[in-house]
Design an enzyme around this catalytic site. Structure first.
Site, short mmCIF file in Angstrom:
data_model
loop_
_atom_site.label_atom_id
_atom_site.label_comp_id
_atom_site.label_asym_id
_atom_site.label_seq_id
_atom_site.Cartn_x
_atom_site.Cartn_y
_atom_site.Cartn_z
N ARG A 36 0.82 -1.22 0.00
CA ARG A 36 0.00 0.00 0.00
C ARG A 36 0.85 1.26 0.00
O ARG A 36 0.45 2.28 -0.57
CB ARG A 36 -0.95 0.00 1.20
N LYS A 198 -17.63 -15.87 3.61
CA LYS A 198 -19.03 -15.67 3.98
C LYS A 198 -19.90 -15.24 2.81
O LYS A 198 -19.51 -14.37 2.05
CB LYS A 198 -19.11 -14.56 5.03
N GLY A 349 -8.67 -8.76 -0.22
CA GLY A 349 -7.37 -8.85 0.41
C GLY A 349 -6.80 -10.25 0.42
O GLY A 349 -5.63 -10.47 0.09
N GLY A 372 -12.70 -4.04 0.89
CA GLY A 372 -14.07 -3.61 1.12
C GLY A 372 -14.54 -2.61 0.07
O GLY A 372 -15.67 -2.69 -0.44
P1 ADP Z 1 -11.21 -11.74 0.27
O1 ADP Z 1 -10.39 -11.13 1.37
O2 ADP Z 1 -10.42 -12.07 -0.93
O3 ADP Z 1 -12.45 -10.92 -0.02
P2 ADP Z 1 -12.63 -13.40 2.14
O4 ADP Z 1 -12.13 -12.58 3.26
O5 ADP Z 1 -14.07 -13.34 1.83
O6 ADP Z 1 -11.77 -13.14 0.82
O7 ADP Z 1 -12.33 -14.95 2.44
C1 ADP Z 1 -11.05 -15.44 2.63
C2 ADP Z 1 -11.05 -16.60 3.60
O8 ADP Z 1 -11.99 -17.57 3.22
C3 ADP Z 1 -9.72 -17.30 3.64
O9 ADP Z 1 -9.14 -17.07 4.90
C4 ADP Z 1 -10.06 -18.77 3.44
O10 ADP Z 1 -9.37 -19.64 4.31
C5 ADP Z 1 -11.53 -18.80 3.72
N1 ADP Z 1 -12.19 -19.93 3.07
C6 ADP Z 1 -12.27 -20.20 1.75
N2 ADP Z 1 -12.92 -21.36 1.56
C7 ADP Z 1 -13.26 -21.83 2.77
C8 ADP Z 1 -13.94 -23.01 3.22
N3 ADP Z 1 -14.40 -23.91 2.37
N4 ADP Z 1 -14.10 -23.14 4.55
C9 ADP Z 1 -13.65 -22.22 5.40
N5 ADP Z 1 -13.00 -21.10 5.04
C10 ADP Z 1 -12.80 -20.91 3.74
MG MG Z 2 -10.69 -11.07 3.50
#
Ligand code: ADP
Ligand code: MG
Length: 393
Positions: A36, A198, A349, A372
């Protein structure tokens, strides 16, 4: 309408207050990932080389207690920044008061001052008008370059720019260029890949992208809510039971557009797995947790990505932090990396760290610096820190 950029401002001899995103990961007083800070350099270098007197300000972490303050002291960023560019960086351990004002008045053209963490001020996150007025009084011009913070209406992101002639910096321009292109004018086919922890975080994005994209691929933990919505058991997988109705609606709305996993890697225990198996998604046993997409799904998703000219990816396909459950996320990285003539954008992220970890970062056209903010942008929401900026004349 396009927003004004720093090149539209006359910055020579002016004091320019720049909201940067220095909310960096750090440990034991050292910045552990300076992405960043590097992302802010084009704007900082433009301003210093054009004779501006530069005041940088940013938040770092969440501040609730005195302990949080000590932990999130911006001085560590001043050191990291000084090492990345040639102008000296003066750190001021204050967010208001005589010491800060004296330092601002003492700035010469081409010099940089970094003030203490904006969130040391309780009024920052409340967009307190008095605080905004005070910070605005320090400068002639405002530049927004903290893309990671523009989805928040805080004093430093909305209050101050409402009071000063303003523009977006190079990082803002770059983020809006790629995210804007993907959302509003994508070269088709446009394929969105969504995953992560989620569904509830991503309802708005799924909804909007089911309209805007040609295909929406869903993996990660969120897929199990969809599998449950189809009426199958999902064992101990992360499921949001209160989102199953939404998932049903998306399945109906998406039709063939929505592509879901057909097989999944399951384990008895995420931390200490003694059993790791792959099963079809309609045959998940009780007591086991889905932790990655399976090989048939990697092939299915790879096929769905073939020929795409625009890809937006948010959310890992599995628990990629563990080598045993990283194949799905690696597979998606490889599939996107192999696409010829494709604009690929990562917003998120953890997805960005996954691409870096597996050596694919330079294969993507753009990796957003705002998790976000990029999600809210792709939801079609107005970002308050962008809305407040002046349009080009
Ligand atoms: P980003 O930061 O790219 O938006 P998120 O924060 O929504 O992504 O999600 C990332 C997390 O999701 C990771 O830490 C990963 O371990 C978790 N994850 C992905 N698939 C699963 C799963 N099947 N069960 C539990 N956690 C998961
Ligand atoms: Mg995340």
């Amino acid at each position: 309408m396009a927003k004004r950029t720093i090149e539209d401002l006359n910055v020579k001899g002016k004091t320019v207050l720049v909201r940067v995103d220095f909310n960096v990961p750090h440990k034991n007083g050292t910045v552990t990932d300076d992405t960043r800070i590097r992302a802010a350099l084009p704007t900082i270098n433009y301003l210093t080389s054009h004779g501006a007197k530069v005041i940088l300000f940013s938040h770092l972490g969440k501040i609730k207690t005195e302990e949080d303050k000590a932990k999130n002291d911006m001085s560590i960023v001043a050191e990291a920044l000084a090492g990345l560019q040639s102008a000296p960086v003066k750190f001021v351990n204050a967010t208001r008061g005589a010491e800060l004002e004296d330092a601002v008045h003492g700035l010469k053209e081409g010099e940089i001052l970094l003030m203490q963490n904006t969130r040391y001020e309780p009024g920052e996150t409340k967009n307190d008008p008095e605080l905004a007025k005070y910070w605005a009084s320090l400068a002639d011009l405002y530049v927004e370059d903290a893309f990671g913070s523009v989805h928040r209406a805080h004093a430093s992101t909305v209050g101050v720019p409402a009071l000063l002639p303003n523009a977006g910096g190079y990082l803002i321009a770059k983020e809006l260029k790629y995210l804007g292109k993907a959302l509003d004018d994508p070269a088709r086919p446009f394929v969105a890949v969504l995953g992560g922890a989620k569904v509830s975080d991503k309802i708005g994005v799924i909804d909007n992208l089911l309209e805007k994209a040609d295909k929406v691929i869903a993996g990660g933990a969120m897929a199990y809510t969809f599998i449950a919505a189809k009426g199958y058991g999902v064992g101990t997988s992360l499921v949001e039971t209160d989102k199953i109705e939404d998932a049903k609606k998306f399945i109906a709305k998406g039709g063939d557009k929505l592509i879901l996993p057909v097989d999944t890697v399951i384990t008895d225990n995420l931390d200490n797995p003694t059993r790791i198996e792959t099963v079809d998604c309609d045959k998940m046993p009780e007591g086991m947790m889905g932790v990655d997409i399976g090989p048939k799904t990697i092939a299915l998703f790879t096929k769905a990505l073939e020929g795409a000219h625009t890809v937006f990816w948010n959310g890992p396909m599995g628990v990629f932090e563990k080598e045993e459950f990283a194949a799905g996320t690696k597979g998606i990285c490889a599939a996107v990396a192999a696409l010829p003539d494709c604009m690929s954008v990562i917003g998120g992220g953890d997805s960005a760290s996954a691409a870096k970890k597996f050596g694919y970062a330079d294969k993507f056209t753009h990796i957003s610096t705002g998790g976000g903010a990029s999600l809210e942008y792709m939801e079609g929401k107005q970002l308050p820190g962008i809305a407040v900026l002046s349009d080009k004349a």
